[in-house]
Structure formats: structure tokens, C-alpha cells
Design a protein around this motif. Structure first.
Motif, PDB file in Angstrom:
ATOM      1  N   GLY A 111       0.800  -1.223   0.000  1.00 14.26           N
ATOM      2  CA  GLY A 111       0.000   0.000   0.000  1.00 14.26           C
ATOM      3  C   GLY A 111       0.826   1.262   0.000  1.00 14.26           C
ATOM      4  N   LEU A 112       2.003   1.226  -0.585  1.00 15.59           N
ATOM      5  CA  LEU A 112       2.882   2.399  -0.627  1.00 15.59           C
ATOM      6  C   LEU A 112       2.742   3.092  -1.978  1.00 15.59           C
ATOM      7  N   PRO A 113       2.835   4.424  -2.021  1.00 14.16           N
ATOM      8  CA  PRO A 113       3.153   5.325  -0.917  1.00 14.16           C
ATOM      9  C   PRO A 113       2.002   5.490   0.072  1.00 14.16           C
ATOM     10  N   SER A 114       2.373   5.817   1.317  1.00 13.00           N
ATOM     11  CA  SER A 114       1.393   5.975   2.380  1.00 13.00           C
ATOM     12  C   SER A 114       1.848   7.088   3.316  1.00 13.00           C
ATOM     13  N   ILE A 173      10.110   4.679   3.929  1.00 10.36           N
ATOM     14  CA  ILE A 173      10.877   3.595   3.311  1.00 10.36           C
ATOM     15  C   ILE A 173      12.352   3.911   3.497  1.00 10.36           C
ATOM     16  N   VAL A 174      13.140   2.901   3.843  1.00  7.54           N
ATOM     17  CA  VAL A 174      14.582   3.069   4.009  1.00  7.54           C
ATOM     18  C   VAL A 174      15.291   2.223   2.959  1.00  7.54           C
ATOM     19  N   THR A 175      16.218   2.840   2.240  1.00  6.97           N
ATOM     20  CA  THR A 175      17.047   2.125   1.284  1.00  6.97           C
ATOM     21  C   THR A 175      18.451   2.718   1.333  1.00  6.97           C
ATOM     22  N   ASP A 176      19.316   2.349   0.381  1.00  5.19           N
ATOM     23  CA  ASP A 176      20.673   2.894   0.415  1.00  5.19           C
ATOM     24  C   ASP A 176      21.209   3.131  -0.985  1.00  5.19           C
ATOM     25  N   GLY A 177      22.300   3.876  -1.058  1.00  3.88           N
ATOM     26  CA  GLY A 177      22.852   4.310  -2.329  1.00  3.88           C
ATOM     27  C   GLY A 177      23.556   3.237  -3.129  1.00  3.88           C
ATOM     28  N   LYS A 237       8.708  11.838  -4.592  1.00  4.76           N
ATOM     29  CA  LYS A 237       8.093  12.981  -5.262  1.00  4.76           C
ATOM     30  C   LYS A 237       6.568  12.952  -5.158  1.00  4.76           C
ATOM     31  N   GLN A 238       6.030  11.772  -4.799  1.00 10.57           N
ATOM     32  CA  GLN A 238       4.594  11.665  -4.558  1.00 10.57           C
ATOM     33  C   GLN A 238       4.248  11.929  -3.093  1.00 10.57           C
ATOM     34  N   GLY A 239       5.253  12.268  -2.291  1.00 13.78           N
ATOM     35  CA  GLY A 239       5.010  12.610  -0.893  1.00 13.78           C
ATOM     36  C   GLY A 239       5.457  11.577   0.107  1.00 13.78           C
ATOM     37  N   MET A 240       6.012  10.460  -0.356  1.00  8.68           N
ATOM     38  CA  MET A 240       6.474   9.418   0.553  1.00  8.68           C
ATOM     39  C   MET A 240       7.765   9.841   1.229  1.00  8.68           C
ATOM     40  N   ASP A 241       7.892   9.533   2.514  1.00 14.46           N
ATOM     41  CA  ASP A 241       9.138   9.770   3.246  1.00 14.46           C
ATOM     42  C   ASP A 241      10.103   8.639   2.889  1.00 14.46           C
ATOM     43  N   VAL A 242      11.077   8.948   2.039  1.00 14.44           N
ATOM     44  CA  VAL A 242      12.068   7.966   1.599  1.00 14.44           C
ATOM     45  C   VAL A 242      13.435   8.373   2.121  1.00 14.44           C
ATOM     46  N   ARG A 267       7.991   1.295   7.011  1.00 16.20           N
ATOM     47  CA  ARG A 267       7.161   0.217   6.483  1.00 16.20           C
ATOM     48  C   ARG A 267       8.005  -0.818   5.752  1.00 16.20           C
ATOM     49  N   LEU A 268       9.061  -0.355   5.037  1.00 17.23           N
ATOM     50  CA  LEU A 268       9.860  -1.259   4.223  1.00 17.23           C
ATOM     51  C   LEU A 268      11.321  -0.818   4.234  1.00 17.23           C
ATOM     52  N   VAL A 269      12.221  -1.799   4.376  1.00 17.82           N
ATOM     53  CA  VAL A 269      13.658  -1.594   4.174  1.00 17.82           C
ATOM     54  C   VAL A 269      14.035  -2.384   2.922  1.00 17.82           C
ATOM     55  N   ALA A 270      14.596  -1.712   1.930  1.00 16.05           N
ATOM     56  CA  ALA A 270      14.896  -2.338   0.633  1.00 16.05           C
ATOM     57  C   ALA A 270      16.375  -2.178   0.322  1.00 16.05           C
ATOM     58  N   VAL A 271      17.071  -3.301   0.110  1.00 16.30           N
ATOM     59  CA  VAL A 271      18.504  -3.277  -0.154  1.00 16.30           C
ATOM     60  C   VAL A 271      18.852  -4.320  -1.213  1.00 16.30           C
TER      61      VAL A 271
END
Length: 410
Positions: free
Chosen positions: A122-125, A130-134, A149-154, A178-182
Motif C-alpha cells: 500500500g505504498l506510498p502511504s 521507506i529506508v534504502t541505500d545508495g 516525489k509523490q510525498g512518501m518519506d524515503v 514500512r519497508l527496508v529495501a537493499v
């Protein structure tokens, strides 16, 4: 016409069932790529083996004949391959990563899988992050920046000294995550995450973890249960030695149905379907009735699959298991260790952190155009992008291939 016997003879498939004839590493006999170049770029896409090619040829020969004889699926007279190896391929991949087949869904690609996971959460919410890395895949960073850009805290943790510091990743995760993506192994430089540690931190905060394992699955031992990862995905054209257009998404059984919503619908998600509108149909007030499958396939699979690719994939997964992932990993690490020692002596800085044991190694280049020209002349294939050189040897490579690269660099 390619018969089933011809397939086994040309592919060496008989050897896969005989411990006495298990191919040794390096296995040059099952790959033709060395006839054309020194390929040290399997992390881009893996050359097709003779056996995988024969499996695809068998499917294509069947496809030319039509499918009237449906009772003789994969018999000696009718090697009907339409979907014939899909179940087997899924089972083999599940074994490879220590999952159950019910936790595995076919997907078009790794990118498609990550998008499906994001949508099912259900993202963006608002109020979540959301946490990710470079060092995650560029297509994934595009996905998450588009959500921003849609307003999600990334929150993107930037690399330091070509690695992601665990303490900085932990600081970015909180109760609203909500999600950690690596990427388990970064395509940029081979940096390898401690996936279990990430999962422990994320789960303590109520977050779920997605891992891109495209630069790991098939090339190094993986255990999704031991890591605790909630979702992971890979394509088949890299270290699974298949082809483009097919991949796998793992979704942990405990997560299915608990926190996910279906965002796509397909006949592949059904356990049963009945019409109630035509003569001889069973009566029912509804025009149609159906029962959904609550497996990973029931949430994520869509439409027809690339059947020829599933045939090559089933062969290759059996081949990988016959060789043994541990042996494949040990072989690649021996080649990578020599590169780690020798390439910096030629003036190219190592940018793969110590402790990373993925199937690739990377170096900084001051003059990538010159290096690319040298390697092209020597017919040595590696990946050169943005002042970086990535080398990814596989099962068909030997020490002479590494020396050929070193001579070209010198």
C-alpha cells in the motif's frame, strides 16, 4: 529434428543424474563463450550453457509440431515443454534458497518483483517511511525517488568508503518504517549486507525487508529462513544461468495474507474457477465463482510465462545443484582473490570492501576509455561504467582467464 535422446547427448544432461560424471570446475566443456571471448562479465548476463541451449531447442522443436498429444507430456515421443518445467523450476529454486515452493512466485524480472512488493504494502502511504541505500540498484532508487516525489518519506543512506554503515542504516529505521529495501550484493561494487542484522533491526521496529538477490542467487549460498528476510527476488539471466524474461519472488509465508493486499489479478492466482452462465453449467446466483490461491503465486503471478526460458532455467538450476553452490562460490572466490591482490598493483583502486564474498569485484579507473580499448583489443569482456570496472568470473573461467585480463590491463 532434436529427439529427447539427442537432447541428453548434446547437453550432457545424463551427467546431471550421475555422481560419477559430475562436471568439475572450471567447466569449459559445457560453455561455448570462450570460443569468442574471455568473458569475465557473468554479473551482466550469464552465457548460456550447451545444456540450457539444448533444452530451449527441445522446446522450440515441440512448438513447431503443435500440442495435439497432451497425454504424452515429456514422453519419449512427445517432449511437450509448454509449462512442463515450470513446476520443477520453482521447486529447484525453492531448494536453492531454503524456501517452500508455496513461497515462490514467478515474475518477469527483479524490478517487477520489487514493484509488486511495494504496491502490495500500500505504498506510498502518509505517516510511513521507506529506508534504502545508495548501493541499491539504480532502477530501485528511481522507484523510491519517484515515490518521494509523490510525498512518501524515503530515506536513502549514502555510502561511505564504498560501503553502507550499519549504524547509519539503523538510525534511519524507526517505528514508522514500512519497508527496508537493499541489494544483498551491490551491482556497483559487490558490497555485501549483513542481511540477518538488517532483518533483526527492521523487525524490531515493525518493518518488513526486501532484498534484491540477483547478484547472489546461484553464485553463493543463500538461506532465506536463516536471514529472516520477508521478500527477495532475482532474475534468471544472471547467476541462475537462464535467460531474460523470467525471475523469482520469494515472499515469507507468515507475511502472505497478513499485511499484503492483492494489486494484480490473473488466472495463475486461482485454485478454481466456474462459469454459471452457459448450458450445462452448475447453477449459482453469481455469473462466475472462483477460489484464490493463498501462496506467493496467488498474490503475485500474472499471465503466461516465457516457456523456453523456464526450460533453460530448469536445466540450469539442476546443473547448479549438481555442481554445488558451495563449490561454485569457492571457485569464483579463488579467482577474485587473485584479482584483489594483483589489479591494485596496476594502479586501479579496489572499491569492493573487505568481507564481501559475492561473485564480483570492482575497481576505480582513472581512464576508463583507455582501459575499455585495451580490453576490447584483447577480447576480454568486463563491465566498465562511470570510472568503475566490475569483474565477475563464473564456472567456465580459470586462472588463465584472469591472467589474460591482467596482461591486457598492463
Amino acid at each position: 529434428m532434436l529427439s529427447r535422446r539427442g537432447f541428453f547427448q548434446s547437453s550432457g544432461a545424463v551427467a546431471l543424474g550421475s555422481a560419477a560424471t559430475i562436471p568439475s570446475l572450471p567447466d569449459k566443456a559445457n560453455f561455448r563463450v570462450q570460443e569468442f571471448q574471455t568473458c569475465l562479465n557473468a554479473g551482466r548476463w550469464h552465457p548460456l550453457s550447451n545444456g540450457a541451449r539444448a533444452a530451449a531447442d527441445l522446446y522450440q522443436e515441440y512448438k513447431q509440431r503443435g500440442i495435439w498429444d497432451r497425454d504424452g507430456l515429456r514422453s519419449g515421443t512427445n517432449p511437450n515443454a509448454h509449462g512442463g518445467s515450470q513446476v520443477e523450476a520453482k521447486q529447484l529454486f525453492a531448494q536453492l534458497v531454503n524456501a517452500s515452493p508455496e513461497e515462490i512466485a514467478f515474475v518477469q524480472s527483479t524490478t517487477a518483483a520489487e514493484n509488486l512488493v511495494v504496491q502490495s504494502l500500500g505504498l506510498p502511504s502518509s505517516g510511513a517511511n521507506i529506508v534504502t541505500d545508495g548501493l541499491h540498484f539504480e532502477g530501485s532508487l528511481y522507484l523510491y525517488d519517484a515515490l518521494r516525489k509523490q510525498g512518501m518519506d524515503v530515506r536513502i543512506v549514502k555510502p561511505r568508503n564504498w560501503r553502507i554503515e550499519m549504524r547509519e542504516l539503523e538510525q534511519a529505521i524507526n517505528k514508522q518504517t514500512r519497508l527496508v529495501a537493499v541489494s544483498l550484493v551491490s551491482y556497483i561494487n559487490g558490497f555485501q549486507h549483513d542481511l540477518k542484522r538488517i532483518c533483526d533491526i527492521a523487525h524490531a521496529n515493525g518493518a518488513l525487508v526486501y532484498a534484491d538477490i540477483v547478484q547472489a542467487a546461484g553464485a553463493m549460498p543463500l538461506d532465506v529462513k536463516a536471514s529472516g528476510v520477508d521478500f527477495c527476488a532475482t532474475a534468471s539471466y544472471k547467476w541462475l544461468m537462464g535467460d531474460f524474461g523470467l525471475g523469482f519472488l520469494y515472499a515469507r509465508k507468515d507475511v502472505l495474507g497478513e499485511r499484503l493486499k492483492r494489486t494484480v489479478y490473473s488466472y495463475r492466482q486461482l485454485r478454481g474457477f466456474s462459469n454459471h452462465m452457459f448450458p450445462y453449467d452448475s447453477p449459482d446466483p453469481a455469473p462466475v465463482t472462483w477460489q484464490q490461491d493463498n501462496s506467493a503465486a496467488g498474490y503475485f503471478e500474472q499471465g503466461t510465462l516465457a516457456s523456453a526460458v523456464s526450460e533453460t532455467l530448469a536445466y540450469s538450476l539442476k546443473y547448479i545443484q549438481t555442481l554445488g553452490v558451495e563449490n561454485i562460490h569457492k571457485h569464483s572466490q579463488s579467482l577474485i582473490a587473485h584479482l584483489r591482490q594483483e589489479v591494485p598493483k596496476l594502479g586501479h583502486q579496489l572499491i569492493t570492501p573487505r568481507g564481501s564474498t559475492g561473485p564480483l569485484i570492482a575497481f576505480q579507473l582513472e581512464n576508463p576509455e583507455l582501459i575499455a580499448k585495451k580490453l576490447k583489443q584483447a577480447k576480454v569482456d568486463v563491465a566498465i561504467t562511470d570510472h568503475r570496472m566490475r569483474v565477475s568470473p563464473s564456472v567456465y573461467n580459470d586462472q588463465e582467464d584472469i591472467e589474460r585480463l591482467l596482461r591486457a590491463l598492463a
